[in-house]
Design an enzyme around this catalytic site. Structure first.
Site, PDB file in Angstrom:
ATOM      1  N   ASP A 124       5.985 -23.793 -24.662  1.00 39.35           N
ATOM      2  CA  ASP A 124       7.126 -22.876 -24.720  1.00 39.35           C
ATOM      3  C   ASP A 124       6.748 -21.403 -24.777  1.00 39.35           C
ATOM      4  OD1 ASP A 124       6.104 -23.645 -27.282  1.00 39.35           O
ATOM      5  OD2 ASP A 124       7.870 -22.801 -28.263  1.00 39.35           O
ATOM      6  N   GLU A 133       7.103 -25.292 -29.657  1.00 37.25           N
ATOM      7  CA  GLU A 133       6.215 -25.117 -30.811  1.00 37.25           C
ATOM      8  C   GLU A 133       6.679 -23.988 -31.716  1.00 37.25           C
ATOM      9  OE1 GLU A 133       3.484 -23.750 -33.545  1.00 37.25           O
ATOM     10  OE2 GLU A 133       3.958 -22.510 -31.812  1.00 37.25           O
ATOM     11  N   GLU A 134       7.325 -22.968 -31.113  1.00 42.62           N
ATOM     12  CA  GLU A 134       7.610 -21.725 -31.844  1.00 42.62           C
ATOM     13  C   GLU A 134       8.744 -21.892 -32.853  1.00 42.62           C
ATOM     14  OE1 GLU A 134       5.769 -19.183 -31.839  1.00 42.62           O
ATOM     15  OE2 GLU A 134       4.700 -19.077 -29.928  1.00 42.62           O
ATOM     16  N   HIS A 140       2.531 -12.636 -29.942  1.00 44.72           N
ATOM     17  CA  HIS A 140       3.956 -12.283 -30.074  1.00 44.72           C
ATOM     18  C   HIS A 140       4.196 -10.789 -29.840  1.00 44.72           C
ATOM     19  CE1 HIS A 140       5.037 -16.171 -32.529  1.00 44.72           C
ATOM     20  NE2 HIS A 140       4.119 -16.384 -31.596  1.00 44.72           N
TER      21      HIS A 140
HETATM   22 ZN   LIG Z   1       3.292 -18.213 -31.260  1.00 41.63          ZN
HETATM   23 ZN   LIG Z   2       1.229 -20.359 -30.233  1.00 38.76          ZN
END
Ligand SMILES: [Zn+2]
Ligand SMILES: [Zn+2]
Length: 398
Positions: A83, A141-142, A367
């Site tokens: 993702d 996953e986030e 990020h």
């Molecule tokens: Zn991340």
């Molecule tokens: Zn990651």
């Protein structure tokens, strides 16, 4: 065996152009958690083309491929997350995100790429492979729980893996370095919210109100004592209030204040202690002021704890593919990773593959809107993951 690993290293490097093409295509088309339809299509098509047996639609967009080695042996799970993040990309690269407000800002495009490359190579070395490899391409996953959804939908059954491995490209680490170490590696993450309910009124008549803002401020201050007064000084613990919302006008006392935050720890007892303490502090302080605190706590992810034997295998793989100088040890990370959902159920190792390159200006953290990875890390990731699977099959065969 040595010549096989030399071949893995050479083949991974020879795959570089293909890896870069995959990664840039994925980078141009980032998809958020549980929406990785295009990504999942690419993955499933490639695994099928290799002749693997493929299951799609696990946890909505997850894909699992099974590769059978020629020799009997264990089942080794390799996990790759897919993702992207809701971030507007600020890079000016030709492979920049084509979707406003969405970006592969954590490097999961690189993880999918490494998964595709690893499947390509392991399929080529089936005659050297003991057991089978279960490729798990995971959505969301986030912070969205993709891993636990996959576990709920049976990804750890039929066949049940004996060992699990996952990796993260990591821009705090230079390209060519790999960190794999035993014990707690990434923290458990918790979520909490406190709704302080008072009674609103005129800013000039505080005596007729129950001011939730003053109560919330005292709660924020008091929460600092969990780390300083309640946690064992030898334990690691973070309590962060990341949100505090109250009020709409300068001369109005609101009826409610809301705060939200996160707890990070390396063991679940410490996390539970922090959650229990923050509940009684918030409720007690609110009660003392005639207000009410509605507290909610939740464990988002357990800690990533690496198994000693699995770490030895990854380090051996790094030694064969990169050389002894590729192995580094780092401080554990207070960020969390839902690879932990697999590692609490199956022994394994989650490791970092360096992807920082100062000379190329690839220095931004995960990020960040300028995040990028050094693509030289892709063949390293493929080589190390391929060698890891071969070694894990060999070591666990009997
Ligand atoms: Zn991340
Ligand atoms: Zn990651």
């Amino acid at each position: 065996m040595d010549t096989l690993f030399e071949q893995v290293r050479r083949d991974a490097q020879a795959l570089r152009e293909q890896l870069v093409a995959w990664r840039r295509d994925l980078h141009r088309h980032p998809e958020l958690g549980f929406e990785e339809k295009r990504t999942a299509r690419i993955v499933a098509d490639h695994l099928k083309a290799l002749g693997l047996s493929v299951q799609e639609g696990i946890a909505q967009t997850g894909v699992v491929g099974l590769l059978e080695g020629t020799h009997p042996g264990p089942t080794v799970l390799l996990r790759f997350d897919m993702d992207a993040l809701p971030i507007e990309e600020e890079n000016d690269a030709p492979y920049r995100s084509e979707h406003p407000g969405r970006m592969h800002a954590c490097g999961h495009d690189g993880h999918v790429t490494i998964g595709l490359g690893t499947a390509t190579l392991l399929n080529r070395y089936r005659d050297h492979l003991h057991g089978r490899v279960k490729f798990v391409f995971q959505p969301a996953e986030e912070g969205m729980g993709g891993a636990s959804r996959m576990v709920e939908e049976g990804v750890l059954e039929h066949p049940r893996p004996d060992m699990a491995f996952g990796l993260h490209l990591w821009t705090d680490l230079p390209t060519g370095k790999v960190a794999a170490q035993a014990g707690p590696f990434m923290a458990a993450a918790g979520f909490f919210s406190v709704d302080v309910v008072g009674r609103g009124g005129h800013g000039a008549q505080p005596h007729l109100t129950v001011d939730p803002l003053v109560t919330a401020a005292q709660i924020v201050t008091a929460l600092q004592t969990i780390v300083s007064r309640n946690a064992n000084p030898l334990d690691t613990l973070v309590v962060t209030v990341g949100e505090l919302h109250a009020g709409t006008a300068f001369n109005v006392i609101p009826a409610q204040a809301i705060l939200r935050g996160t707890v990070r720890a390396f063991d679940m007892n410490t996390m539970q202690m922090a959650h229990a303490r923050l509940r009684s502090l918030a409720e007690g302080i609110a009660q003392a002021h005639g207000a009410r605190a509605d507290v909610r706590t939740e464990v988002i992810s357990p800690p990533v704890v690496n198994d000693e034997r699995a770490v030895t295998i990854v380090r051996e793989a790094v030694r064969r593919i990169v050389g002894e100088e590729g192995i580094v040890t780092i401080d554990p990370i207070m960020a969390s990773e839902d690879m932990a959902e697999f590692l609490t159920r199956v022994p394994g190792c989650f490791y970092f593959v360096g992807a920082r390159n100062e000379a190329k200006g690839i220095v931004y953290g995960h990020h960040h809107p300028c995040f990028d990875i050094d693509e030289d890390a892709l063949p390293i990731g493929v080589g190390v993951m391929t060698a890891t699977a071969l070694l894990a099959g060999e070591r666990n065969k009997g």
